[in-house]
Design a protein around this motif. Sequence first.
Motif, PDB file in Angstrom:
ATOM      1  N   ALA A   1      10.966   3.407 -17.377  1.00 45.41           N
ATOM      2  CA  ALA A   1      10.566   2.021 -17.652  1.00 45.41           C
ATOM      3  C   ALA A   1       9.061   1.867 -17.461  1.00 45.41           C
ATOM      4  O   ALA A   1       8.383   1.225 -18.278  1.00 45.41           O
ATOM      5  CB  ALA A   1      11.316   1.057 -16.733  1.00 45.41           C
ATOM      6  N   TYR A   2       8.531   2.453 -16.393  1.00 42.66           N
ATOM      7  CA  TYR A   2       7.087   2.349 -16.139  1.00 42.66           C
ATOM      8  C   TYR A   2       6.286   3.055 -17.232  1.00 42.66           C
ATOM      9  O   TYR A   2       5.296   2.504 -17.733  1.00 42.66           O
ATOM     10  CB  TYR A   2       6.724   2.934 -14.780  1.00 42.66           C
ATOM     11  N   ALA A   3       6.687   4.256 -17.602  1.00 44.38           N
ATOM     12  CA  ALA A   3       5.949   5.011 -18.621  1.00 44.38           C
ATOM     13  C   ALA A   3       5.911   4.247 -19.936  1.00 44.38           C
ATOM     14  O   ALA A   3       4.872   4.205 -20.617  1.00 44.38           O
ATOM     15  CB  ALA A   3       6.589   6.388 -18.814  1.00 44.38           C
ATOM     16  N   ASP A   4       7.033   3.628 -20.296  1.00 41.50           N
ATOM     17  CA  ASP A   4       7.081   2.860 -21.545  1.00 41.50           C
ATOM     18  C   ASP A   4       6.173   1.635 -21.464  1.00 41.50           C
ATOM     19  O   ASP A   4       5.430   1.337 -22.406  1.00 41.50           O
ATOM     20  CB  ASP A   4       8.522   2.425 -21.823  1.00 41.50           C
ATOM     21  N   LEU A   5       6.213   0.938 -20.334  1.00 41.96           N
ATOM     22  CA  LEU A   5       5.396  -0.261 -20.160  1.00 41.96           C
ATOM     23  C   LEU A   5       3.915   0.080 -20.189  1.00 41.96           C
ATOM     24  O   LEU A   5       3.118  -0.590 -20.867  1.00 41.96           O
ATOM     25  CB  LEU A   5       5.752  -0.945 -18.840  1.00 41.96           C
ATOM     26  N   ALA A   6       3.501   1.111 -19.446  1.00 46.12           N
ATOM     27  CA  ALA A   6       2.095   1.505 -19.393  1.00 46.12           C
ATOM     28  C   ALA A   6       1.599   1.950 -20.753  1.00 46.12           C
ATOM     29  O   ALA A   6       0.460   1.656 -21.144  1.00 46.12           O
ATOM     30  CB  ALA A   6       1.899   2.617 -18.367  1.00 46.12           C
TER      31      ALA A   6
ATOM     32  N   ARG B   1      15.577   6.240  -9.679  1.00 42.97           N
ATOM     33  CA  ARG B   1      14.211   6.743  -9.810  1.00 42.97           C
ATOM     34  C   ARG B   1      13.880   7.147 -11.238  1.00 42.97           C
ATOM     35  O   ARG B   1      12.786   6.870 -11.733  1.00 42.97           O
ATOM     36  CB  ARG B   1      14.023   7.945  -8.873  1.00 42.97           C
ATOM     37  N   ARG B   2      14.793   7.818 -11.897  1.00 48.21           N
ATOM     38  CA  ARG B   2      14.520   8.269 -13.263  1.00 48.21           C
ATOM     39  C   ARG B   2      14.348   7.078 -14.196  1.00 48.21           C
ATOM     40  O   ARG B   2      13.433   7.056 -15.026  1.00 48.21           O
ATOM     41  CB  ARG B   2      15.650   9.174 -13.753  1.00 48.21           C
ATOM     42  N   ALA B   3      15.203   6.072 -14.047  1.00 50.41           N
ATOM     43  CA  ALA B   3      15.091   4.871 -14.878  1.00 50.41           C
ATOM     44  C   ALA B   3      13.784   4.146 -14.595  1.00 50.41           C
ATOM     45  O   ALA B   3      13.145   3.603 -15.509  1.00 50.41           O
ATOM     46  CB  ALA B   3      16.283   3.950 -14.637  1.00 50.41           C
ATOM     47  N   LEU B   4      13.378   4.123 -13.318  1.00 52.36           N
ATOM     48  CA  LEU B   4      12.126   3.471 -12.945  1.00 52.36           C
ATOM     49  C   LEU B   4      10.943   4.174 -13.591  1.00 52.36           C
ATOM     50  O   LEU B   4      10.038   3.524 -14.132  1.00 52.36           O
ATOM     51  CB  LEU B   4      11.970   3.477 -11.418  1.00 52.36           C
TER      52      LEU B   4
ATOM     53  N   ASN C   1       5.465  -0.830  -7.172  1.00 55.03           N
ATOM     54  CA  ASN C   1       4.829  -2.142  -7.065  1.00 55.03           C
ATOM     55  C   ASN C   1       5.049  -2.964  -8.328  1.00 55.03           C
ATOM     56  O   ASN C   1       5.275  -4.175  -8.253  1.00 55.03           O
ATOM     57  CB  ASN C   1       3.335  -1.976  -6.802  1.00 55.03           C
ATOM     58  N   VAL C   2       4.970  -2.323  -9.479  1.00 52.28           N
ATOM     59  CA  VAL C   2       5.143  -3.034 -10.746  1.00 52.28           C
ATOM     60  C   VAL C   2       6.529  -3.663 -10.828  1.00 52.28           C
ATOM     61  O   VAL C   2       6.686  -4.809 -11.267  1.00 52.28           O
ATOM     62  CB  VAL C   2       4.911  -2.082 -11.934  1.00 52.28           C
ATOM     63  N   TYR C   3       7.544  -2.924 -10.400  1.00 52.64           N
ATOM     64  CA  TYR C   3       8.923  -3.403 -10.530  1.00 52.64           C
ATOM     65  C   TYR C   3       9.505  -3.908  -9.206  1.00 52.64           C
ATOM     66  O   TYR C   3      10.720  -4.066  -9.089  1.00 52.64           O
ATOM     67  CB  TYR C   3       9.805  -2.288 -11.097  1.00 52.64           C
ATOM     68  N   LEU C   4       8.637  -4.193  -8.243  1.00 49.01           N
ATOM     69  CA  LEU C   4       9.105  -4.650  -6.939  1.00 49.01           C
ATOM     70  C   LEU C   4       9.953  -5.917  -7.086  1.00 49.01           C
ATOM     71  O   LEU C   4       9.507  -6.925  -7.622  1.00 49.01           O
ATOM     72  CB  LEU C   4       7.906  -4.935  -6.031  1.00 49.01           C
ATOM     73  N   GLY C   5      11.176  -5.838  -6.625  1.00 48.15           N
ATOM     74  CA  GLY C   5      12.084  -6.979  -6.729  1.00 48.15           C
ATOM     75  C   GLY C   5      12.923  -6.985  -7.981  1.00 48.15           C
ATOM     76  O   GLY C   5      13.870  -7.765  -8.093  1.00 48.15           O
ATOM     77  N   SER C   6      12.597  -6.111  -8.938  1.00 45.45           N
ATOM     78  CA  SER C   6      13.385  -6.058 -10.176  1.00 45.45           C
ATOM     79  C   SER C   6      13.668  -4.610 -10.564  1.00 45.45           C
ATOM     80  O   SER C   6      13.824  -4.291 -11.738  1.00 45.45           O
ATOM     81  CB  SER C   6      12.641  -6.765 -11.310  1.00 45.45           C
ATOM     82  N   GLU C   7      13.734  -3.715  -9.559  1.00 49.96           N
ATOM     83  CA  GLU C   7      13.941  -2.301  -9.819  1.00 49.96           C
ATOM     84  C   GLU C   7      15.320  -2.047 -10.423  1.00 49.96           C
ATOM     85  O   GLU C   7      16.292  -2.703 -10.079  1.00 49.96           O
ATOM     86  CB  GLU C   7      13.831  -1.492  -8.514  1.00 49.96           C
TER      87      GLU C   7
ATOM     88  N   PRO D   1       0.787  -1.241   0.000  1.00 48.96           N
ATOM     89  CA  PRO D   1       0.000   0.000   0.000  1.00 48.96           C
ATOM     90  C   PRO D   1       0.811   1.278   0.000  1.00 48.96           C
ATOM     91  O   PRO D   1       0.433   2.261  -0.656  1.00 48.96           O
ATOM     92  CB  PRO D   1      -0.824  -0.116   1.296  1.00 48.96           C
ATOM     93  N   GLN D   2       1.938   1.301   0.712  1.00 51.29           N
ATOM     94  CA  GLN D   2       2.698   2.539   0.841  1.00 51.29           C
ATOM     95  C   GLN D   2       3.603   2.833  -0.342  1.00 51.29           C
ATOM     96  O   GLN D   2       4.170   3.923  -0.435  1.00 51.29           O
ATOM     97  CB  GLN D   2       3.537   2.529   2.128  1.00 51.29           C
ATOM     98  N   LEU D   3       3.729   1.875  -1.253  1.00 51.52           N
ATOM     99  CA  LEU D   3       4.554   2.086  -2.435  1.00 51.52           C
ATOM    100  C   LEU D   3       3.726   2.646  -3.584  1.00 51.52           C
ATOM    101  O   LEU D   3       2.502   2.523  -3.607  1.00 51.52           O
ATOM    102  CB  LEU D   3       5.213   0.777  -2.874  1.00 51.52           C
ATOM    103  N   SER D   4       4.406   3.256  -4.542  1.00 53.48           N
ATOM    104  CA  SER D   4       3.719   3.787  -5.721  1.00 53.48           C
ATOM    105  C   SER D   4       3.372   2.662  -6.684  1.00 53.48           C
ATOM    106  O   SER D   4       3.822   1.519  -6.523  1.00 53.48           O
ATOM    107  CB  SER D   4       4.622   4.802  -6.426  1.00 53.48           C
ATOM    108  N   VAL D   5       2.583   3.002  -7.684  1.00 51.29           N
ATOM    109  CA  VAL D   5       2.226   2.030  -8.721  1.00 51.29           C
ATOM    110  C   VAL D   5       3.492   1.500  -9.392  1.00 51.29           C
ATOM    111  O   VAL D   5       3.685   0.292  -9.530  1.00 51.29           O
ATOM    112  CB  VAL D   5       1.293   2.665  -9.766  1.00 51.29           C
ATOM    113  N   ALA D   6       4.376   2.405  -9.807  1.00 51.59           N
ATOM    114  CA  ALA D   6       5.601   1.996 -10.499  1.00 51.59           C
ATOM    115  C   ALA D   6       6.473   1.115  -9.609  1.00 51.59           C
ATOM    116  O   ALA D   6       7.045   0.119 -10.064  1.00 51.59           O
ATOM    117  CB  ALA D   6       6.388   3.232 -10.948  1.00 51.59           C
TER     118      ALA D   6
END
Length: 226
Positions: free
Chosen positions: A119-124, A113-116, A98-104, A91-96
């Motif tokens: 990566a999230y923007a491209d995936l979404a 953070r910038r790479a995350l 959570n998506v990359y949890l364990g593979s950040e 719950p306390q983490l952001s969407v991005a």
Amino acid sequence: MADRELQGVSKHFGGVRALDDVSLAVAGGTVHAIVGENGAGKSTLGRIVAGSLSAERGRLLLDGAPASFRSPRDALDHGVAAISQEPALVPQLSVAENVYLGSEPKRAAFIRRRALRRAYADLASRAGFDLPGQARAATLRTAEQQKTEILRALSRDARIIVMDEPSAALSAPETAQLHEIVRSLAERGTTILLISHFLREVLALGDAVTVLRDGKVVRTAVTSEE
């Protein structure tokens, strides 16, 4: 060709027989529905496929090779993801996050953070999801939580996604959107194992349907035959 197979799988909980010698083949890039009354063994089957339960007998095959997962994370690392009606996000983490949890993406043990964000923007964007990566998971509606878990599966190149009653807690518009997502995933080659008690949903989405009763397979047929 079968993408995922269960051969002679059995599972008991104490004296209760949840699955009894279940064999099932799921073709790649299709939506295969699992239906049955409460207690038929549907969710148990899905949890075995997704790594949260182990079978007592029988085996699982992935692309023809035996597969055994120690946990859902292990299954995810091997391309098998699970999405339930109650998504499991931090719950306390952001969407991005959570998506990359364990593979950040990391550098010297610090999350980049910038790479995350990139990566999230491209995936979404590729998934066609309008879901802000910076939003906190605790603020998301159920449908948005499910989208987050779907993005997590896609980020790991999941070839198989188990969906256990995914529309049970959704509104009609959210259910319609989920159905569009499921169809899109299958069209892209992802295999969907859909556990549902909604006949209309099964007939609308399923390429094939397997009926379970008292832990046994009663019948498997393509939905056009139903």
